[in-house]
Scaffold this motif. Structure first.
Motif, PDB file in Angstrom:
ATOM      1  N   ARG A   1       0.843  -1.198   0.000  1.00  0.00           N
ATOM      2  CA  ARG A   1       0.000   0.000   0.000  1.00  0.00           C
ATOM      3  C   ARG A   1       0.880   1.251   0.000  1.00  0.00           C
ATOM      4  O   ARG A   1       0.601   2.220  -0.709  1.00  0.00           O
ATOM      5  N   TYR A   2       1.968   1.221   0.784  1.00  0.00           N
ATOM      6  CA  TYR A   2       2.894   2.347   0.834  1.00  0.00           C
ATOM      7  C   TYR A   2       3.502   2.613  -0.547  1.00  0.00           C
ATOM      8  O   TYR A   2       3.516   3.752  -1.020  1.00  0.00           O
ATOM      9  N   ALA A   3       4.006   1.553  -1.182  1.00  0.00           N
ATOM     10  CA  ALA A   3       4.669   1.705  -2.486  1.00  0.00           C
ATOM     11  C   ALA A   3       3.703   2.287  -3.519  1.00  0.00           C
ATOM     12  O   ALA A   3       4.055   3.181  -4.278  1.00  0.00           O
TER      13      ALA A   3
ATOM     14  N   SER B   1       2.001   6.783  -6.818  1.00  0.00           N
ATOM     15  CA  SER B   1       0.877   7.586  -7.281  1.00  0.00           C
ATOM     16  C   SER B   1       1.090   9.067  -6.953  1.00  0.00           C
ATOM     17  O   SER B   1       0.965   9.928  -7.816  1.00  0.00           O
ATOM     18  N   GLY B   2       1.444   9.351  -5.709  1.00  0.00           N
ATOM     19  CA  GLY B   2       1.637  10.735  -5.282  1.00  0.00           C
ATOM     20  C   GLY B   2       2.792  11.427  -5.979  1.00  0.00           C
ATOM     21  O   GLY B   2       2.640  12.535  -6.507  1.00  0.00           O
ATOM     22  N   LYS B   3       3.954  10.802  -5.994  1.00  0.00           N
ATOM     23  CA  LYS B   3       5.136  11.439  -6.577  1.00  0.00           C
ATOM     24  C   LYS B   3       5.007  11.574  -8.098  1.00  0.00           C
ATOM     25  O   LYS B   3       5.509  12.526  -8.680  1.00  0.00           O
TER      26      LYS B   3
ATOM     27  N   LYS C   1       9.809   6.883 -13.882  1.00  0.00           N
ATOM     28  CA  LYS C   1       9.978   5.570 -13.245  1.00  0.00           C
ATOM     29  C   LYS C   1      11.364   5.351 -12.654  1.00  0.00           C
ATOM     30  O   LYS C   1      11.508   4.668 -11.641  1.00  0.00           O
ATOM     31  N   GLN C   2      12.407   5.937 -13.271  1.00  0.00           N
ATOM     32  CA  GLN C   2      13.766   5.780 -12.747  1.00  0.00           C
ATOM     33  C   GLN C   2      13.871   6.384 -11.343  1.00  0.00           C
ATOM     34  O   GLN C   2      14.403   5.772 -10.429  1.00  0.00           O
ATOM     35  N   ARG C   3      13.359   7.592 -11.196  1.00  0.00           N
ATOM     36  CA  ARG C   3      13.430   8.290  -9.896  1.00  0.00           C
ATOM     37  C   ARG C   3      12.560   7.577  -8.863  1.00  0.00           C
ATOM     38  O   ARG C   3      12.963   7.403  -7.704  1.00  0.00           O
ATOM     39  N   LEU C   4      11.360   7.164  -9.276  1.00  0.00           N
ATOM     40  CA  LEU C   4      10.461   6.450  -8.361  1.00  0.00           C
ATOM     41  C   LEU C   4      11.132   5.180  -7.846  1.00  0.00           C
ATOM     42  O   LEU C   4      11.109   4.893  -6.648  1.00  0.00           O
ATOM     43  N   THR C   5      11.754   4.437  -8.757  1.00  0.00           N
ATOM     44  CA  THR C   5      12.435   3.190  -8.393  1.00  0.00           C
ATOM     45  C   THR C   5      13.579   3.474  -7.426  1.00  0.00           C
ATOM     46  O   THR C   5      13.710   2.819  -6.389  1.00  0.00           O
TER      47      THR C   5
END
Length: 156
Positions: free
Chosen positions: A61-63, A68-70, A78-82
């Motif tokens: 749920r956190y991930a 979603s938020g960022k 996707k690179q930064r999110l990862t």
């Protein structure tokens, strides 16, 4: 001598329940907070397990909430999110699952809108400088290099 407040396991658990219900948290954030409260490792383990059992703490749920938020608010790729999720010790499987919540269409639309908006605000006379500024901005935000290079060449 500096004294610090001590907490019973019950008090710390209540504090962490509030901490987790206020905003989604990952295990690492909760553990760091508990260490900051000077809790012993056994107590920390007990509290983390209890928070998971009572569904205050859920990495999946956190991930998903983080991605979603960022993505929607900060327009991260996707690179930064990862990278950010890895720093929070989130597993590869959960990262992949969370990234799949973004549709390819929405991802590309967001990328193109972000790039075009930024390109309008770059006012260099040298087109190479324009390209570099836009590319640096998009890379910092974590967008994939093939998308960045194609867009930079399209716009300048």
């Amino acid at each position: 001598m500096q004294s610090h407040k001590t907490y019973t396991v019950e008090e710390a658990l209540k504090k962490m329940e509030w901490y987790c219900s206020y905003q989604e948290r990952c295990h690492k954030e909760v553990t760091q907070k508990l260490y900051g409260m000077h809790m012993i490792p056994d107590a920390i383990d007990h509290i983390v397990v209890k928070l998971m059992q009572d569904n205050f703490l859920n990495e999946e749920r956190y991930a998903k909430a983080f991605v979603s938020g960022k993505f929607r608010i900060k327009k991260w790729g996707k690179q930064r999110l990862t990278r950010e999720l890895k720093q929070k010790d989130i597993g590869k499987t959960l990262i992949t699952m969370a990234l799949q919540t973004i549709s390819d269409q929405e991802y590309l639309e967001t990328f193109h809108t972000l790039a075009e908006k930024k390109a309008e605000n770059i006012r260099e006379s040298n087109s190479l400088k324009n390209k570099k500024k836009l590319a640096d901005y998009l890379f910092y935000r974590g967008w994939e290099s093939h998308l960045v290079y194609d867009k930079v060449n399209e716009l300048f």
